[in-house]
Design an enzyme around this catalytic site. Structure first.
Site, short mmCIF file in Angstrom:
data_model
loop_
_atom_site.label_atom_id
_atom_site.label_comp_id
_atom_site.label_asym_id
_atom_site.label_seq_id
_atom_site.Cartn_x
_atom_site.Cartn_y
_atom_site.Cartn_z
CG HIS A 134 -1.86 1.10 1.35
ND1 HIS A 134 -2.70 1.49 0.33
CD2 HIS A 134 -2.08 1.96 2.38
CE1 HIS A 134 -3.42 2.53 0.75
NE2 HIS A 134 -3.05 2.83 1.97
CG HIS A 158 -25.98 11.37 -5.91
ND1 HIS A 158 -27.01 11.42 -5.01
CD2 HIS A 158 -26.36 10.47 -6.84
CE1 HIS A 158 -27.97 10.61 -5.38
NE2 HIS A 158 -27.59 10.00 -6.49
#
Ligand SMILES: CC(=O)SCCNC(=O)CCNC(=O)[C@H](O)C(C)(C)COP(=O)(O)OP(=O)(O)OC[C@H]1O[C@@H](n2cnc3c(N)ncnc32)[C@H](O)[C@@H]1OP(=O)(O)O
Length: 199
Positions: free
Chosen positions: A9, A125
């Site tokens: 990562h 959204h």
């Protein structure tokens, strides 16, 4: 910028910081002995690093460990964004969050601090994403979804619109979530079912 976490990562985070070109990378820090360099940068043990840190990025995939380390430093935690990530101007973002390649976040969504929005994740959204959340690669959240602190949405999972995912929830890879999920649950399958408690 100092990156905490010499891991896979951490490599992806380093690539994003280089591509964004807002900060130069000083070094990696880690708590485990892993040698003196990592991914082309100097690597230090935290306990042996005495230089002042101004900006730190915590590149730890485990949400609980990332939260713990966040509480152990009093520095700036910039957020980072891969140049291919697309975020609406109306999105709000907490400190120390990363947006990986091709991730998308749409209008009026709120993203907490120290979150990971991983490669190709899609958050639509009016979502509310709590602190220390990880949305894995290719996971999709429809509109008006909320995700509580420390929860992990697994790779390729889908969550339909309006769903509330509690705190410290683990959504298994490829799951399809069509019901609200209480805190501390591990969920798998299509449609997603709770299989056990997330300790
Ligand atoms: C860039 C990156 O790498 S980002 C990292 C992305 N990583 C992820 O998204 C990981 C997501 N993790 C998972 O899906 C895990 O399998 C978990 C967390 C859901 C379950 O893990 P564990 O608690 O260790 O459960 P375990 O592996 O023992 O599985 C329990 C049962 O569920 C099944 N199972 C586990 N995961 C899933 C899944 N995603 N979908 C369907 N079934 C599953 C297992 O086959 C097993 O079934 P059985 O009892 O019939 O044998």
């Amino acid at each position: 910028m100092v990156i905490f976490g010499a891991s896979g990562h951490g490599k992806v985070v380093a690539d994003i910081i280089k591509l964004e070109n807002k900060f130069s990378i000083d070094c990696f820090l880690d708590d485990a002995e892993k040698g003196d360099s990592f991914y082309g940068f100097p690597l230090y043990l935290r306990e042996g690093y005495f230089q002042e840190i101004k900006n730190l990025f915590i590149a730890i995939g485990d949400n609980k460990i990332r939260k713990k380390i966040h509480g152990e430093f009093n520095v700036n935690f910039p957020s980072i964004k891969h140049p291919s990530a697309i975020l609406s101007n109306s999105v709000t973002i907490g400190e120390g969050t990363c947006f990986m390649a091709n991730s998308t976040v749409n209008a009026d969504t709120k993203i907490g601090k120290q979150c990971i929005v991983n490669t190709n994740a899609s958050i639509d959204h009016d979502c509310v994403i709590g602190d220390y959340v990880h949305v894995s690669p290719n996971a999709s959240l429809a509109g008006n979804v909320s995700v509580g602190e420390l929860s992990h949405i697994g790779i390729g999972a889908s969550i339909i619109q309006g769903i509330n995912i509690g705190k410290n929830v683990m959504i298994g890879a490829g799951s399809v979530i069509i019901n609200n999920i209480p805190d501390h649950s591990i969920v798998i399958g299509v449609p997603g079912k709770i299989i056990k408690k997330n300790e």
